[in-house]
Design a protein around this motif. Structure first.
Motif, PDB file in Angstrom:
ATOM      1  N   THR A  54       0.859 -10.881  -4.006  1.00  0.00           N
ATOM      2  CA  THR A  54      -0.264 -10.044  -4.412  1.00  0.00           C
ATOM      3  C   THR A  54      -0.262  -8.751  -3.591  1.00  0.00           C
ATOM      4  OG1 THR A  54      -1.543 -12.034  -4.861  1.00  0.00           O
ATOM      5  CG2 THR A  54      -2.777  -9.967  -4.655  1.00  0.00           C
ATOM      6  N   GLY A  55      -0.390  -7.643  -4.275  1.00  0.00           N
ATOM      7  CA  GLY A  55      -0.444  -6.342  -3.602  1.00  0.00           C
ATOM      8  C   GLY A  55       0.883  -5.635  -3.500  1.00  0.00           C
ATOM      9  N   SER A  56       1.958  -6.305  -3.911  1.00  0.00           N
ATOM     10  CA  SER A  56       3.272  -5.677  -3.790  1.00  0.00           C
ATOM     11  C   SER A  56       3.453  -4.502  -4.743  1.00  0.00           C
ATOM     12  CB  SER A  56       4.389  -6.701  -4.010  1.00  0.00           C
ATOM     13  OG  SER A  56       4.309  -7.240  -5.311  1.00  0.00           O
ATOM     14  N   ILE A  58       2.140  -1.873  -4.494  1.00  0.00           N
ATOM     15  CA  ILE A  58       2.142  -0.662  -3.669  1.00  0.00           C
ATOM     16  C   ILE A  58       3.519   0.006  -3.678  1.00  0.00           C
ATOM     17  CG2 ILE A  58       2.657  -1.847  -1.486  1.00  0.00           C
ATOM     18  CD1 ILE A  58       0.808   0.195  -0.101  1.00  0.00           C
ATOM     19  N   GLN A 126      -4.545   0.775   1.179  1.00  0.00           N
ATOM     20  CA  GLN A 126      -4.101  -0.129   0.110  1.00  0.00           C
ATOM     21  C   GLN A 126      -3.202  -1.228   0.676  1.00  0.00           C
ATOM     22  OE1 GLN A 126      -2.169   1.825  -3.210  1.00  0.00           O
ATOM     23  NE2 GLN A 126      -1.457  -0.095  -4.085  1.00  0.00           N
ATOM     24  N   PHE A 127      -2.292  -0.847   1.551  1.00  0.00           N
ATOM     25  CA  PHE A 127      -1.380  -1.816   2.175  1.00  0.00           C
ATOM     26  C   PHE A 127      -2.154  -2.880   2.940  1.00  0.00           C
ATOM     27  CE2 PHE A 127       1.174  -2.926   5.982  1.00  0.00           C
ATOM     28  CZ  PHE A 127       2.245  -3.552   5.359  1.00  0.00           C
ATOM     29  N   THR A 129      -5.381  -3.720   2.696  1.00  0.00           N
ATOM     30  CA  THR A 129      -6.457  -4.439   1.993  1.00  0.00           C
ATOM     31  C   THR A 129      -6.001  -5.219   0.764  1.00  0.00           C
ATOM     32  OG1 THR A 129      -7.027  -2.441   0.734  1.00  0.00           O
ATOM     33  CG2 THR A 129      -8.247  -2.838   2.784  1.00  0.00           C
ATOM     34  N   THR A 130      -4.898  -4.810   0.142  1.00  0.00           N
ATOM     35  CA  THR A 130      -4.514  -5.496  -1.103  1.00  0.00           C
ATOM     36  C   THR A 130      -3.335  -6.457  -0.958  1.00  0.00           C
ATOM     37  OG1 THR A 130      -3.016  -3.740  -1.838  1.00  0.00           O
ATOM     38  CG2 THR A 130      -5.344  -3.558  -2.501  1.00  0.00           C
ATOM     39  N   VAL A 131      -2.525  -6.251   0.075  1.00  0.00           N
ATOM     40  CA  VAL A 131      -1.359  -7.124   0.245  1.00  0.00           C
ATOM     41  C   VAL A 131      -1.805  -8.466   0.819  1.00  0.00           C
ATOM     42  CG1 VAL A 131       0.818  -7.456   1.488  1.00  0.00           C
ATOM     43  CG2 VAL A 131       0.262  -5.211   0.523  1.00  0.00           C
ATOM     44  N   ASN A 132      -1.335  -9.545   0.197  1.00  0.00           N
ATOM     45  CA  ASN A 132      -1.597 -10.886   0.708  1.00  0.00           C
ATOM     46  C   ASN A 132      -0.467 -11.226   1.678  1.00  0.00           C
ATOM     47  OD1 ASN A 132      -1.707 -13.713   1.113  1.00  0.00           O
ATOM     48  ND2 ASN A 132      -2.836 -13.962  -0.811  1.00  0.00           N
TER      49      ASN A 132
END
Length: 195
Positions: A54-56, A58, A126-127, A129-132
């Motif tokens: 999740t979040g990749s 980016i 973004q990196f 907060t969104t990357v799991n």
């Protein structure tokens, strides 16, 4: 005094070219960790939503900015060369071409900074907060791929653009110093004629 000023203008012109080249190197490196960590997590490069982590996404989100930053940095290098084309690095007296070359470099440096820093900050957020990172760590252990939580490349952007702005400020300082020296020289010549 003239020798010191002329030596300084040579140094600052070289520093301007060097700072532009640093921005170029940064544009080549900013995606290093992002690519290493996230490229292999994408199941289908045509569909960024299909990912193991999740979040990749980016990785895809940063591509247009990275492309633009590389073009901007090449532009900065070409604009820095105008300082040498106009002999701003060695001329005893400055003319309109020298002023234009300095102005172009300062304006380009400020615009590059204004364009880049907010985007770098947004991608850093973004990196983070969104990357799991748990999924990323599991993926990296399973597939022996890169893993990092470091924001080094994002943070380095602040240093790179600070260098660019400091060099631009020194270019302006040099221009003011040069015109002051030219004015003093003119006054000395006028006094010599009166005597």
């Amino acid at each position: 005094m003239y020798k010191a000023q002329i030596k300084f203008q040579k140094i600052i012109c070289l520093a301007t070219l060097a700072a532009s080249f640093i921005v170029f190197l940064y544009s080549l490196g900013i995606m290093t960790d992002i690519y290493d960590c996230f490229y292999t997590t994408m199941m289908d490069p045509e569909d960024p939503s299909q990912t193991w982590v999740t979040g990749s996404v980016i990785y895809y989100d940063m591509q247009p900015f990275n492309y633009a930053l590389t073009k901007i940095s090449i532009g900065l290098i070409l604009i820095a060369v105008t300082l040498f084309i106009t002999s701003t690095n060695k001329r005893r007296r400055y003319y309109i071409g020298n002023v234009i070359a300095v102005a172009l470099n300062v304006i380009a440096g400020v615009l590059a900074t204004v364009y880049s820093l907010p985007r770098i900050k947004a991608f850093k957020i973004q990196f983070l907060t969104t990357v799991n990172f748990e999924e990323l760590k599991t993926f990296s252990e399973l597939f022996n791929s890169a893993y990092t939580e470091s924001t080094f490349w994002f943070d380095l952007g602040y240093v790179v653009f600070a260098i660019l702005l400091v060099v631009d400020a020194l270019l302006i300082f040099n221009l003011i110093w040069k015109f002051r020296m030219m004015r003093l020289e003119k006054q000395l010549i006028a006094k010599g004629k009166e005597a």
